[in-house]
Design a protein around this motif. Structure first.
Motif, PDB file in Angstrom:
ATOM      1  N   ARG A  12       0.814  -1.229   0.000  1.00  0.00           N
ATOM      2  CA  ARG A  12       0.000   0.000   0.000  1.00  0.00           C
ATOM      3  C   ARG A  12       0.844   1.274   0.000  1.00  0.00           C
ATOM      4  O   ARG A  12       0.705   2.131  -0.882  1.00  0.00           O
ATOM      5  CB  ARG A  12      -0.952   0.010   1.189  1.00  0.00           C
ATOM      6  CG  ARG A  12      -1.679   1.336   1.381  1.00  0.00           C
ATOM      7  CD  ARG A  12      -2.381   1.420   2.727  1.00  0.00           C
ATOM      8  NE  ARG A  12      -3.266   0.311   2.948  1.00  0.00           N
ATOM      9  CZ  ARG A  12      -4.566   0.293   2.630  1.00  0.00           C
ATOM     10  NH1 ARG A  12      -5.097   1.351   2.067  1.00  0.00           N
ATOM     11  NH2 ARG A  12      -5.301  -0.753   2.870  1.00  0.00           N
ATOM     12  N   ASP A  13       1.686   1.444   0.989  1.00  0.00           N
ATOM     13  CA  ASP A  13       2.442   2.695   1.118  1.00  0.00           C
ATOM     14  C   ASP A  13       3.377   2.912  -0.066  1.00  0.00           C
ATOM     15  O   ASP A  13       3.512   4.034  -0.562  1.00  0.00           O
ATOM     16  CB  ASP A  13       3.236   2.708   2.425  1.00  0.00           C
ATOM     17  CG  ASP A  13       2.343   2.766   3.648  1.00  0.00           C
ATOM     18  OD1 ASP A  13       1.165   3.174   3.520  1.00  0.00           O
ATOM     19  OD2 ASP A  13       2.813   2.398   4.742  1.00  0.00           O
ATOM     20  N   ALA A  17       3.033   5.930  -2.743  1.00  0.00           N
ATOM     21  CA  ALA A  17       4.148   6.873  -2.841  1.00  0.00           C
ATOM     22  C   ALA A  17       4.627   7.004  -4.278  1.00  0.00           C
ATOM     23  O   ALA A  17       4.986   8.104  -4.725  1.00  0.00           O
ATOM     24  CB  ALA A  17       5.296   6.418  -1.937  1.00  0.00           C
ATOM     25  N   VAL A  38       9.738   6.635   1.642  1.00  0.00           N
ATOM     26  CA  VAL A  38       8.891   5.436   1.701  1.00  0.00           C
ATOM     27  C   VAL A  38       9.678   4.210   1.240  1.00  0.00           C
ATOM     28  O   VAL A  38       9.621   3.151   1.862  1.00  0.00           O
ATOM     29  CB  VAL A  38       7.597   5.617   0.882  1.00  0.00           C
ATOM     30  CG1 VAL A  38       6.808   4.319   0.800  1.00  0.00           C
ATOM     31  CG2 VAL A  38       6.737   6.722   1.491  1.00  0.00           C
TER      32      VAL A  38
END
Length: 134
Positions: A12-13, A17, A38
């Motif tokens: 997800r992150d 990003a 990230v």
């Protein structure tokens, strides 16, 4: 990963990003710094990051980029994450090869941005590795 929720939780992150690489505006220094921040949270090699960019993300995000009705100023995060998760979850060996083969087309409009990001990431990694532990 066999479980779509685990895949989503794990990526997800990173996906969110990197998604701005496909937006209509050129990322600025802060954008690249955030993306690199990230990326540093993950233990991906540059080859793994390249594969994520070319095979996982580009096939989904290029559709937004080239569509007249697509999202090119911002993304609906939930919708984009569902699309990415579904795409990656259904990637078979054959599909990975297909997207790898055609990734030159799907990355052509964002390659310069990705290369700039990798310059930032590699510079940070070299600096970190050159710094002696205290």
């Amino acid at each position: 990963m066999n479980d779509p929720q685990r895949l989503l939780d794990h990526r997800r992150d990173l996906w969110m990003a990197l998604a701005p690489l496909w937006l209509d505006r050129e990322p600025g220094e802060r954008d690249y710094a955030h993306m690199a921040d990230v990326i540093e949270q993950y233990d991906f090699t540059t080859d793994e990051l390249e594969r994520i960019y070319r095979v996982e993300m580009s096939p989904v995000l290029v559709r937004h980029q080239v569509s007249l009705a697509g999202e090119w100023r911002s993304f609906d995060e939930d919708r984009l994450l569902r699309q990415l998760t579904f795409h990656v979850w259904k990637l078979t060996r054959w599909r990975r090869g297909f997207w790898l083969l055609f990734s030159g087309l799907t990355t052509m409009m964002t390659r310069h941005r990705y290369n700039m990001l990798m310059d930032v990431v590699l510079t940070r990694r070299r600096t970190r590795d050159a710094t002696p532990d205290n």
